[in-house]
Design a protein around this motif. Structure first.
Motif, PDB file in Angstrom:
ATOM      1  N   THR A 163       0.822  -1.215   0.000  1.00  0.00           N
ATOM      2  CA  THR A 163       0.000   0.000   0.000  1.00  0.00           C
ATOM      3  C   THR A 163       0.852   1.260   0.000  1.00  0.00           C
ATOM      4  OG1 THR A 163      -0.169  -0.070   2.433  1.00  0.00           O
ATOM      5  CG2 THR A 163      -1.923  -1.129   1.155  1.00  0.00           C
ATOM      6  N   PHE A 216      -3.120   4.488   5.970  1.00  0.00           N
ATOM      7  CA  PHE A 216      -4.575   4.439   6.085  1.00  0.00           C
ATOM      8  C   PHE A 216      -5.173   3.421   5.116  1.00  0.00           C
ATOM      9  CE2 PHE A 216      -4.225   8.312   8.531  1.00  0.00           C
ATOM     10  CZ  PHE A 216      -5.305   8.251   9.383  1.00  0.00           C
ATOM     11  N   GLN A 217      -4.599   3.326   3.923  1.00  0.00           N
ATOM     12  CA  GLN A 217      -5.097   2.339   2.972  1.00  0.00           C
ATOM     13  C   GLN A 217      -4.861   0.922   3.489  1.00  0.00           C
ATOM     14  OE1 GLN A 217      -3.421   2.655  -0.943  1.00  0.00           O
ATOM     15  NE2 GLN A 217      -4.698   1.051  -1.795  1.00  0.00           N
ATOM     16  N   VAL A 231     -12.164   5.414   7.969  1.00  0.00           N
ATOM     17  CA  VAL A 231     -10.846   5.295   7.355  1.00  0.00           C
ATOM     18  C   VAL A 231     -10.938   5.596   5.863  1.00  0.00           C
ATOM     19  CG1 VAL A 231      -8.854   3.791   7.022  1.00  0.00           C
ATOM     20  CG2 VAL A 231     -10.250   3.560   9.081  1.00  0.00           C
ATOM     21  N   THR A 232     -12.011   5.119   5.233  1.00  0.00           N
ATOM     22  CA  THR A 232     -12.237   5.412   3.819  1.00  0.00           C
ATOM     23  C   THR A 232     -12.333   6.914   3.585  1.00  0.00           C
ATOM     24  OG1 THR A 232     -13.430   3.320   3.502  1.00  0.00           O
ATOM     25  CG2 THR A 232     -13.804   5.044   1.875  1.00  0.00           C
ATOM     26  N   HIS A 267      -8.835   8.405   3.787  1.00  0.00           N
ATOM     27  CA  HIS A 267      -8.049   7.970   2.624  1.00  0.00           C
ATOM     28  C   HIS A 267      -8.467   8.732   1.368  1.00  0.00           C
ATOM     29  CE1 HIS A 267      -6.191   5.583  -0.427  1.00  0.00           C
ATOM     30  NE2 HIS A 267      -7.285   4.924  -0.763  1.00  0.00           N
ATOM     31  N   ALA A 272     -11.220  -4.533   6.341  1.00  0.00           N
ATOM     32  CA  ALA A 272     -12.166  -5.185   5.441  1.00  0.00           C
ATOM     33  C   ALA A 272     -11.936  -6.695   5.409  1.00  0.00           C
ATOM     34  CB  ALA A 272     -12.055  -4.597   4.045  1.00  0.00           C
ATOM     35  N   ILE A 319     -14.770   0.970   9.187  1.00  0.00           N
ATOM     36  CA  ILE A 319     -14.063   1.115   7.913  1.00  0.00           C
ATOM     37  C   ILE A 319     -14.374   2.427   7.205  1.00  0.00           C
ATOM     38  CG2 ILE A 319     -13.663   0.046   5.661  1.00  0.00           C
ATOM     39  CD1 ILE A 319     -14.325  -2.640   6.926  1.00  0.00           C
ATOM     40  N   LEU A 320     -15.632   2.846   7.214  1.00  0.00           N
ATOM     41  CA  LEU A 320     -15.973   4.069   6.485  1.00  0.00           C
ATOM     42  C   LEU A 320     -15.221   5.307   6.982  1.00  0.00           C
ATOM     43  CD1 LEU A 320     -19.775   3.896   5.586  1.00  0.00           C
ATOM     44  CD2 LEU A 320     -17.765   3.553   4.122  1.00  0.00           C
ATOM     45  N   GLU A 359      -7.472   0.277   6.125  1.00  0.00           N
ATOM     46  CA  GLU A 359      -8.772   0.057   5.493  1.00  0.00           C
ATOM     47  C   GLU A 359      -8.866  -1.359   4.932  1.00  0.00           C
ATOM     48  OE1 GLU A 359     -11.541   2.236   2.055  1.00  0.00           O
ATOM     49  OE2 GLU A 359      -9.370   2.523   2.083  1.00  0.00           O
ATOM     50  N   TYR A 412     -19.137  -2.225   9.467  1.00  0.00           N
ATOM     51  CA  TYR A 412     -18.429  -1.580   8.350  1.00  0.00           C
ATOM     52  C   TYR A 412     -18.511  -0.062   8.483  1.00  0.00           C
ATOM     53  CZ  TYR A 412     -16.501  -1.085   3.669  1.00  0.00           C
ATOM     54  OH  TYR A 412     -15.679  -0.774   2.610  1.00  0.00           O
TER      55      TYR A 412
END
Length: 235
Positions: free
Chosen positions: A26, A206-207, A175-176, A179, A214, A172-173, A210, A168
């Motif tokens: 990444t 961060f990627q 972090v999305t 990113h 996931a 995760i969102l 993420e 999620y």
């Protein structure tokens, strides 16, 4: 059972070598993508570079997904990796479509950076939640299950989609969102080479987070669908 707690537990069980491979993939790809100045001219070399970057990230994703699910030899190419890659290519195509729709809905002309981020984030969030059942498929395919088992895994998640989607959104969102913001900033704002490199490094972290989250959530969803007792994978 707390899906969020179990997801974090699974993520913490990542092996150092797998984590290292993920970070190299990444951060390395981000250094190539973000450190170079934006260029509208796309040639054959650019297409080849994109393919190489996709292969690198997919390979790291497979290693992370397989190891977190309890699989042995996560770096070894197998038929499981090929099946996993097929699904990832389909998801990548959908991701590209979702991104394109976000661009269409934000309108034409000079769009403010905040507006571009908002519509892009909403498109990605919608796509992620629309495909939430496929997280368990990722884990199943990485563990070597054939395509014929996926319909049953899809069906058995029916009563848990709210909790999986909630995990999620919570894990995760955010972090999305960060990113995506860093990616847009690197593309829209002129900055020094050192600053672009620093941004690429942070964005790569961060990627990786993420992607790791996931994969971990996919393991938890797969365990739910296949009635496998939750717990960290063997090291």
């Amino acid at each position: 059972m707390s899906i969020r707690r179990d997801t974090l537990s699974v993520l913490r069980s990542i092996r150092p070598d797998v984590l290292g491979a993920l970070l190299v993939a990444t951060i390395g790809v981000d250094l190539l993508d973000l450190a170079a100045p934006p260029n509208d001219d796309i040639g054959v070399s650019d297409v080849i570079a994109v393919i190489i970057r996709v292969v690198i990230v997919f390979s790291a994703s497979y290693a992370v997904q397989r190891q977190l699910a309890g699989g042995a030899q996560p770096f070894r190419p197998t038929i499981a990796m090929a099946r996993f890659a097929v699904l990832q290519l389909l998801l990548l195509a959908g991701y590209g479509l979702a991104t394109k729709l976000g661009v269409i809905f934000q309108g034409t002309g000079e769009v403010p950076l905040a507006t571009q981020w908002l519509f892009g984030f909403l498109a990605l969030a919608f796509y992620a939640l629309f495909t939430i059942r496929l997280l368990a498929w990722n884990a199943a395919l990485a563990m070597g299950e054939p395509f014929s088992t996926l319909s049953e895994i899809w069906r058995r998640q029916a009563g848990h989609l709210g909790a999986i989607g909630g995990a999620y959104i919570a894990l995760i969102l955010p972090v999305t969102a960060i990113h995506l913001a860093m990616t847009l900033v690197s593309l829209r704002i002129v900055m020094t080479a050192n600053l672009r490199l620093a941004l690429a490094l942070v964005d790569g972290l961060f990627q990786a987070l993420e992607l790791g989250l996931a994969c971990a959530l996919g393991v938890v969803a797969w365990r739910i669908a296949t009635a496998i007792e939750a717990g960290p994978p063997p090291r």
